[in-house]
Write a protein that holds these residues in place. Sequence first.
Motif, PDB file in Angstrom:
ATOM      1  N   GLU A  59      -1.261 -62.538 -90.150  1.00  0.00           N
ATOM      2  CA  GLU A  59      -2.431 -62.089 -89.415  1.00  0.00           C
ATOM      3  C   GLU A  59      -2.581 -60.542 -89.366  1.00  0.00           C
ATOM      4  N   LEU A  60      -1.463 -59.908 -89.144  1.00  0.00           N
ATOM      5  CA  LEU A  60      -1.381 -58.336 -89.084  1.00  0.00           C
ATOM      6  C   LEU A  60      -1.509 -57.610 -90.701  1.00  0.00           C
ATOM      7  N   SER A  62      -3.628 -59.176 -92.981  1.00  0.00           N
ATOM      8  CA  SER A  62      -4.712 -59.125 -93.178  1.00  0.00           C
ATOM      9  C   SER A  62      -5.401 -57.777 -92.681  1.00  0.00           C
ATOM     10  N   ARG A  63      -5.174 -57.712 -91.358  1.00  0.00           N
ATOM     11  CA  ARG A  63      -5.882 -56.550 -90.461  1.00  0.00           C
ATOM     12  C   ARG A  63      -5.616 -55.250 -91.142  1.00  0.00           C
ATOM     13  N   LEU A  64      -4.096 -55.068 -91.305  1.00  0.00           N
ATOM     14  CA  LEU A  64      -3.846 -53.931 -92.009  1.00  0.00           C
ATOM     15  C   LEU A  64      -4.508 -53.660 -93.439  1.00  0.00           C
ATOM     16  N   ALA A  66      -7.296 -54.467 -94.353  1.00  0.00           N
ATOM     17  CA  ALA A  66      -8.717 -54.343 -94.297  1.00  0.00           C
ATOM     18  C   ALA A  66      -8.849 -52.852 -93.869  1.00  0.00           C
ATOM     19  N   LEU A  67      -7.773 -52.021 -93.410  1.00  0.00           N
ATOM     20  CA  LEU A  67      -7.738 -50.831 -92.841  1.00  0.00           C
ATOM     21  C   LEU A  67      -7.841 -49.884 -94.316  1.00  0.00           C
ATOM     22  N   THR A  74     -14.121 -46.505 -88.555  1.00  0.00           N
ATOM     23  CA  THR A  74     -13.637 -47.833 -88.458  1.00  0.00           C
ATOM     24  C   THR A  74     -12.307 -48.074 -88.128  1.00  0.00           C
ATOM     25  N   ALA A  78      -9.970 -49.728 -85.197  1.00  0.00           N
ATOM     26  CA  ALA A  78      -8.967 -50.665 -85.579  1.00  0.00           C
ATOM     27  C   ALA A  78      -7.565 -50.183 -84.926  1.00  0.00           C
ATOM     28  N   LEU A  82      -5.123 -51.930 -82.045  1.00  0.00           N
ATOM     29  CA  LEU A  82      -3.788 -52.368 -82.506  1.00  0.00           C
ATOM     30  C   LEU A  82      -2.936 -51.837 -81.427  1.00  0.00           C
ATOM     31  N   GLU A  85      -3.621 -53.554 -78.021  1.00  0.00           N
ATOM     32  CA  GLU A  85      -3.241 -54.979 -77.965  1.00  0.00           C
ATOM     33  C   GLU A  85      -1.742 -54.942 -77.642  1.00  0.00           C
ATOM     34  N   SER A 116       2.753 -53.901 -85.820  1.00  0.00           N
ATOM     35  CA  SER A 116       1.166 -53.430 -85.678  1.00  0.00           C
ATOM     36  C   SER A 116       1.161 -51.938 -85.113  1.00  0.00           C
TER      37      SER A 116
END
Length: 181
Positions: A59-60, A62-64, A66-67, A74, A78, A82, A85, A116
């Motif tokens: 999951e991390l 995928s988030r990275l 996207a960055l 944006t 994000a 991170l 959280e 993260s």
Amino acid sequence: MVFAPDTEIALRTVVNLINTAANGRETLATEAELDLFLEKERFSGSRTRDAAELASVHELRSRLAALWTVDEDTAVAAVNGLLREANALPQLMKHDGWDWHLHATTMEAPLADRMSTEAAMALVDVIRSKEMDRLLVCEAEDCDAVLLDLSRNRSKRYCDTGNCANRAHVAAYRARQAAVR
């Protein structure tokens, strides 16, 4: 050197993590593959070594990923997410043969939180330095891997996951030769 050594190491780890899912190939499918990845990246700290930990790293990732192609605003939102959280609290650390460097979580924090936070702290330096244009996607037509251009002249265009640069150069050479004929 564009960034502090620990920032460059963290950014390379992010690139390597994102590229474990590049070009339709999953190379981080098992807990054992995660163990090997973390050993290669010299990532230490507590581990649960279970499917939930692997899923949180996916999951991390995928988030990275996207960055890598977003605008600065944006990216800031994000990265702040991170850090928030993970309850980041920056502190200097020295361990496992590493000299002084920043950690923003404890060594006991969950793996995905530590990863993260390391990534977010490195991306903070990228954003503050106005260097988002160093985060690139490989220019090879058949490759979607990401890369980090740390060259002085900002000339890196191809990833390190395969032989994309070599294939592109050979194709360009062949095209020039065909044009001559």
